[in-house]
Design a protein around this motif. Structure first.
Motif, PDB file in Angstrom:
ATOM      1  N   HIS A 291       0.829  -1.231   0.000  1.00  0.00           N
ATOM      2  CA  HIS A 291       0.000   0.000   0.000  1.00  0.00           C
ATOM      3  C   HIS A 291       0.857   1.273   0.000  1.00  0.00           C
ATOM      4  O   HIS A 291       0.573   2.211   0.723  1.00  0.00           O
ATOM      5  CB  HIS A 291      -0.938   0.015   1.233  1.00  0.00           C
ATOM      6  CG  HIS A 291      -1.783  -1.202   1.310  1.00  0.00           C
ATOM      7  ND1 HIS A 291      -2.654  -1.592   0.306  1.00  0.00           N
ATOM      8  CD2 HIS A 291      -1.900  -2.168   2.278  1.00  0.00           C
ATOM      9  CE1 HIS A 291      -3.257  -2.715   0.629  1.00  0.00           C
ATOM     10  NE2 HIS A 291      -2.806  -3.097   1.832  1.00  0.00           N
ATOM     11  N   ASP A 305       9.186   9.182  -0.523  1.00  0.00           N
ATOM     12  CA  ASP A 305      10.630   9.045  -0.843  1.00  0.00           C
ATOM     13  C   ASP A 305      11.415   8.642   0.407  1.00  0.00           C
ATOM     14  O   ASP A 305      12.267   7.750   0.369  1.00  0.00           O
ATOM     15  CB  ASP A 305      11.196  10.372  -1.368  1.00  0.00           C
ATOM     16  CG  ASP A 305      10.824  10.594  -2.819  1.00  0.00           C
ATOM     17  OD1 ASP A 305      10.180   9.689  -3.396  1.00  0.00           O
ATOM     18  OD2 ASP A 305      11.179  11.658  -3.384  1.00  0.00           O
ATOM     19  N   ASP A 331       8.221   1.023  -5.757  1.00  0.00           N
ATOM     20  CA  ASP A 331       8.413   0.507  -4.396  1.00  0.00           C
ATOM     21  C   ASP A 331       8.887  -0.939  -4.422  1.00  0.00           C
ATOM     22  O   ASP A 331       8.645  -1.688  -3.486  1.00  0.00           O
ATOM     23  CB  ASP A 331       7.105   0.647  -3.598  1.00  0.00           C
ATOM     24  CG  ASP A 331       5.958  -0.116  -4.246  1.00  0.00           C
ATOM     25  OD1 ASP A 331       6.154  -0.599  -5.396  1.00  0.00           O
ATOM     26  OD2 ASP A 331       4.894  -0.255  -3.623  1.00  0.00           O
ATOM     27  N   ARG A 406      -0.327  -9.995   2.995  1.00  0.00           N
ATOM     28  CA  ARG A 406       0.762  -9.013   2.851  1.00  0.00           C
ATOM     29  C   ARG A 406       1.672  -9.029   4.077  1.00  0.00           C
ATOM     30  O   ARG A 406       1.262  -9.468   5.142  1.00  0.00           O
ATOM     31  CB  ARG A 406       0.188  -7.601   2.666  1.00  0.00           C
ATOM     32  CG  ARG A 406      -0.504  -7.433   1.334  1.00  0.00           C
ATOM     33  CD  ARG A 406      -1.343  -6.165   1.293  1.00  0.00           C
ATOM     34  NE  ARG A 406      -2.224  -6.169   0.134  1.00  0.00           N
ATOM     35  CZ  ARG A 406      -1.928  -5.587  -1.000  1.00  0.00           C
ATOM     36  NH1 ARG A 406      -0.805  -4.925  -1.134  1.00  0.00           N
ATOM     37  NH2 ARG A 406      -2.770  -5.648  -2.010  1.00  0.00           N
TER      38      ARG A 406
HETATM   39  N1  LIG Z   1       7.405   8.741  -3.413  1.00  0.00           N
HETATM   40  C1  LIG Z   1       7.646   8.027  -4.490  1.00  0.00           C
HETATM   41  N2  LIG Z   1       6.697   7.308  -5.035  1.00  0.00           N
HETATM   42  C2  LIG Z   1       6.971   6.532  -6.106  1.00  0.00           C
HETATM   43  C3  LIG Z   1       8.202   6.509  -6.654  1.00  0.00           C
HETATM   44  N3  LIG Z   1       8.207   5.665  -7.722  1.00  0.00           N
HETATM   45  C4  LIG Z   1       6.937   5.175  -7.808  1.00  0.00           C
HETATM   46  N4  LIG Z   1       6.196   5.694  -6.841  1.00  0.00           N
HETATM   47  C5  LIG Z   1       4.825   5.417  -6.544  1.00  0.00           C
HETATM   48  O1  LIG Z   1       4.700   4.213  -5.839  1.00  0.00           O
HETATM   49  C6  LIG Z   1       3.435   3.672  -6.002  1.00  0.00           C
HETATM   50  C7  LIG Z   1       3.518   2.205  -6.225  1.00  0.00           C
HETATM   51  O2  LIG Z   1       2.284   1.659  -5.993  1.00  0.00           O
HETATM   52  P1  LIG Z   1       1.928   0.166  -6.327  1.00  0.00           P
HETATM   53  O3  LIG Z   1       3.093  -0.699  -6.005  1.00  0.00           O
HETATM   54  O4  LIG Z   1       1.453   0.092  -7.696  1.00  0.00           O
HETATM   55  O5  LIG Z   1       0.766  -0.126  -5.364  1.00  0.00           O
HETATM   56  P2  LIG Z   1       0.772  -0.174  -3.803  1.00  0.00           P
HETATM   57  O6  LIG Z   1       0.055   1.004  -3.312  1.00  0.00           O
HETATM   58  O7  LIG Z   1       2.134  -0.353  -3.238  1.00  0.00           O
HETATM   59  O8  LIG Z   1      -0.069  -1.441  -3.595  1.00  0.00           O
HETATM   60  P3  LIG Z   1       0.401  -2.882  -3.436  1.00  0.00           P
HETATM   61  O9  LIG Z   1       1.692  -3.009  -4.143  1.00  0.00           O
HETATM   62  O10 LIG Z   1      -0.635  -3.690  -4.096  1.00  0.00           O
HETATM   63  O11 LIG Z   1       0.534  -3.133  -2.007  1.00  0.00           O
HETATM   64  C8  LIG Z   1       2.808   4.438  -7.189  1.00  0.00           C
HETATM   65  O12 LIG Z   1       1.826   5.300  -6.733  1.00  0.00           O
HETATM   66  C9  LIG Z   1       3.975   5.241  -7.762  1.00  0.00           C
HETATM   67  O13 LIG Z   1       3.555   6.505  -8.269  1.00  0.00           O
HETATM   68  C10 LIG Z   1       9.223   7.313  -6.082  1.00  0.00           C
HETATM   69  O14 LIG Z   1      10.370   7.362  -6.484  1.00  0.00           O
HETATM   70  N5  LIG Z   1       8.885   8.052  -4.996  1.00  0.00           N
END
Ligand SMILES: Nc1nc2c(ncn2[C@@H]2O[C@H](COP(=O)(O)OP(=O)(O)OP(=O)(O)O)[C@@H](O)[C@H]2O)c(=O)[nH]1
Length: 434
Positions: A291, A305, A331, A406
């Protein structure tokens, strides 16, 4: 870079050998020429002096025997002749009357090799015997004829030769000293320059500098060379640093400082190649934050970040130095555990990583943002043989973990029992029997 190679001549020799040869030839030539000229000059002087001396002895004998010769008193002649000749260095001497008949004679007793060689030399230097007229009352009544003893000439020649040999030995010593100086003052600075050129060309090393030299020209050459090295260094350093930072940027993630996906994939491929030959196992862990989007949405991107950086730090702290953790993007992280002696190590380390996430983010203590990871595990060679297959297997295990529960880990392909995995690994480890 284009290089210009000189065509080496068939026979090459070192500078030191060339100088030594030249010094040796000059020294030998000088000693021989000087020795020869001096011996010749001394021999001429000796000849003139001997001639003068013998003339004097002949006249003394003529004077001492003139009265006896007038009365043909051979006993008195023999006596006078013997007295004078025994005190001088003579080979033989004769007193003759006007008709050439012998009135008295002297013959040197010894006839050694030295005397024989000496007589030969005397007959070469003084071709005619020395003579003096025997005069009585103004009329020549006979003649004294004699030859000098040549042993003094031989001694002289021997001592000349010995002197020449001493000079040669001294010349040799002087040459050795000179050659040491040449080695120290010329060869060593030149060899240092050669070593520097070699290091600069072969190893691109520009840090060393040519040493100072006593010889002005070599010193200037060294200074010029050092200046050139400094210029190359000044030119190279920014390029080198730029290339280093570009390489770092190309392989690392700027937010966490961890290696990136491309680096991880390359490293995994290389380790797999090594493991295939050595039969060792390894594990790939695929990590995804749970999440994470909601953290971004709720606390902002900067907090997101900070959370990613904190997760990176905690994961890194749980693994060995030679294991690799990379940020694959967003992530998602991956860990490479190698070597992997036991399958349990992969699950044990996954547990440790998950446990390390229990503390909230220190930057936002009030909000209690607690990281949470879901992990998928793939073991080589059971779940894949290539980097692609292992990453995919670990990713799908992680995905299954997310869908089931999870914040936990799951091993790829649940049908495979960990004891089967352990057996499979042991089978491939060198020196082990199935
Ligand atoms: N702060 C930040 N956010 C990032 C970065 N790269 C990607 N993201 C965000 O990380 C989030 C990844 O979300 P997901 O992995 O798709 O979904 P989640 O909310 O983790 O959900 P689950 O993986 O299903 O648990 C997205 O909203 C991206 O915009 C970054 O370098 N910094």
């Amino acid at each position: 870079m284009k290089t210009t190679a000189l065509n080496a001549p068939d026979e090459q020799t070192s500078l030191l050998a060339t100088l030594q040869q030249a010094h040796f030839r000059v020294a030998m030539l000088m000693v021989l020429a000087l020795g020869f000229a001096l011996t010749l000059a001394a021999l001429m002087a000796l000849r003139a002096s001997a001639q003068h001396n013998l003339q004097h002895v002949a006249r003394s004998i003529a004077y001492a025997t003139e009265a006896a010769a007038a009365f043909k008193d051979t006993t008195a002649i023999q006596e006078a002749l013997g007295q004078i000749a025994s005190q001088e260095s003579l080979a033989h001497a004769h007193v003759l009357d006007a008709k050439g008949a012998v009135l008295g004679q002297y013959q040197r007793n010894s006839n050694s090799l030295l005397n024989t060689v000496g007589d030969r030399m005397v007959s070469l230097l003084l071709t005619q015997p020395t003579t003096a007229a025997v005069v009585f009352q103004g009329k020549q009544i006979g003649e004294v004829r004699l030859r000098g003893d040549g042993s003094s000439f031989v001694w002289f020649l021997f001592s000349g030769l010995a002197g020449m040999l001493v000079c040669l030995a001294l010349g040799g010593l002087a040459m050795r000293q000179l050659s040491r100086r040449v080695r120290r003052d010329i060869m060593q600075p030149l060899q240092a320059l050669i070593a520097l050129t070699h290091a600069a060309r072969q190893e691109r090393s520009t840090q060393s500098r040519a040493p100072a030299s006593k010889i002005t020209e070599l010193h200037q050459l060294g200074e010029g060379f050092n200046a050139l090295l400094e210029e190359i260094e000044a030119h190279q350093t920014p390029l080198h640093q730029e290339s280093l930072s570009q390489t770092h940027l190309a392989n690392h993630d700027s937010l966490t400082g961890l290696p990136n996906r491309a680096y991880f994939r390359r490293r995994l491929t290389r380790v797999l190649q090594e493991n295939q030959t050595e039969g060792r196992g390894l594990a790939v862990l695929y990590l995804d934050h749970d999440h994470f989007k909601s953290v971004n949405d709720r606390y902002g991107h900067a907090t997101g970040d900070a959370l990613l950086a904190e997760v990176a730090k905690r994961v890194r702290a749980q693994i060995r130095d030679n294991d690799v953790v990379a940020r694959l993007g967003g992530d998602e992280f991956a860990v490479l555990l190698t070597p992997l002696p036991n399958v349990e190590d992969a699950t044990r380390i996954s547990d440790k990583i998950i446990a390390s996430m229990s503390e909230p983010l220190p930057q936002r203590p009030a909000d209690r943002i607690v990281p949470s990871l879901s992990i998928g595990i793939a073991i080589y060679p059971v779940h894949g043989q290539t980097a692609e297959q292992l990453l995919r297997a670990a990713d799908s295990a992680m995905y299954r973990s997310k869908t089931q529960q999870r914040g936990r880990h799951l091993i790829s392909n649940t049908e495979v029992d960990t004891s089967d995995l352990r057996e499979s690994l042991q089978y491939r480890q060198p020196g082990r029997q199935k």
